[in-house]
Design a protein around this motif. Structure first.
Motif, mmCIF file in Angstrom:
data_model
loop_
_atom_site.group_PDB
_atom_site.id
_atom_site.type_symbol
_atom_site.label_atom_id
_atom_site.label_comp_id
_atom_site.label_asym_id
_atom_site.label_seq_id
_atom_site.Cartn_x
_atom_site.Cartn_y
_atom_site.Cartn_z
ATOM 1 N N PHE A 1 45.615 46.628 40.793
ATOM 2 C CA PHE A 1 44.194 45.762 40.699
ATOM 3 C C PHE A 1 43.054 46.824 40.307
ATOM 4 O O PHE A 1 42.161 46.443 39.328
ATOM 5 N N LEU A 2 43.077 48.095 40.546
ATOM 6 C CA LEU A 2 42.046 49.099 40.123
ATOM 7 C C LEU A 2 42.293 49.469 38.605
ATOM 8 O O LEU A 2 41.259 49.782 37.892
ATOM 9 N N THR A 3 43.583 49.980 38.359
ATOM 10 C CA THR A 3 43.812 50.382 36.954
ATOM 11 C C THR A 3 43.659 49.308 35.999
ATOM 12 O O THR A 3 43.816 49.398 34.855
ATOM 13 N N GLY A 4 43.508 47.902 36.188
ATOM 14 C CA GLY A 4 43.520 46.896 35.432
ATOM 15 C C GLY A 4 44.905 46.321 34.966
ATOM 16 O O GLY A 4 44.741 45.669 33.912
ATOM 17 N N GLU A 5 45.915 46.594 35.503
ATOM 18 C CA GLU A 5 47.288 46.280 35.242
ATOM 19 C C GLU A 5 47.526 44.831 35.611
ATOM 20 O O GLU A 5 48.210 43.984 35.225
ATOM 21 N N LEU A 6 46.572 44.310 36.591
ATOM 22 C CA LEU A 6 46.664 42.902 37.144
ATOM 23 C C LEU A 6 45.289 42.585 37.193
ATOM 24 O O LEU A 6 44.559 43.445 37.464
ATOM 25 N N ASP B 1 41.089 45.421 46.758
ATOM 26 C CA ASP B 1 41.974 45.741 45.601
ATOM 27 C C ASP B 1 42.392 47.373 45.725
ATOM 28 O O ASP B 1 43.482 47.417 45.452
ATOM 29 N N GLU B 2 41.764 47.881 46.142
ATOM 30 C CA GLU B 2 42.099 49.301 46.604
ATOM 31 C C GLU B 2 43.283 49.499 47.651
ATOM 32 O O GLU B 2 43.973 50.674 47.751
#
Length: 129
Positions: free
Chosen positions: A124-129, A112-113
């Motif tokens: 993916f890390l920020t939670g937007e997806l 994800d990073e």
């Protein structure tokens, strides 16, 4: 995401390319269970002398219809990968008349990073997806 790169011999019409891309997208949706608009596809066409794709000694016949598909993706289970391979050749044969022997697939796994979809953020890390 996944990101799909297609390498093929030049000469297909726009309609043939659309059918090919749509067929592989259907296989990806079914196998990887991604959203419908999760579609990232890049086509590279090559003159015959600029792409040599043999069969590693497996006696798999190749023709001018050969398609190499490289998929960069998050980790997937073995079952999902095998289903994607099978569904892809089925869809391409049914929709485009491309023989399963003319399809080669390679999956590249990343985490994800390793993804930013824009705006300088790792969604993916920020939670937007």
């Amino acid at each position: 995401m996944p990101l799909l790169r297609f390498d093929l011999y030049e000469g297909r019409t726009d309609a043939e390319l659309k059918a090919l891309l749509d067929a592989v997208h259907r296989a990806m949706l079914a196998a990887f269970k991604v959203p419908e608009r999760d579609r990232y596809q890049i086509v590279n066409e090559h003159k015959a002398p600029r792409m040599i794709m043999e069969d590693t000694g497996l006696d798999i016949p190749r023709t001018k219809n050969f398609v190499f598909i490289q998929v960069t993706t998050r980790p997937r289970s073995r079952e999902m990968k095998e289903q994607f391979y099978r569904l892809t050749v089925e869809e391409l044969e049914k929709s485009c008349g491309i023989a399963p022997s003319d399809v080669m697939i390679n999956l590249v796994t990343c985490t994800d990073e390793d993804w930013s979809f824009g705006n300088g953020r790792a969604q993916f890390l920020t939670g937007e997806l």
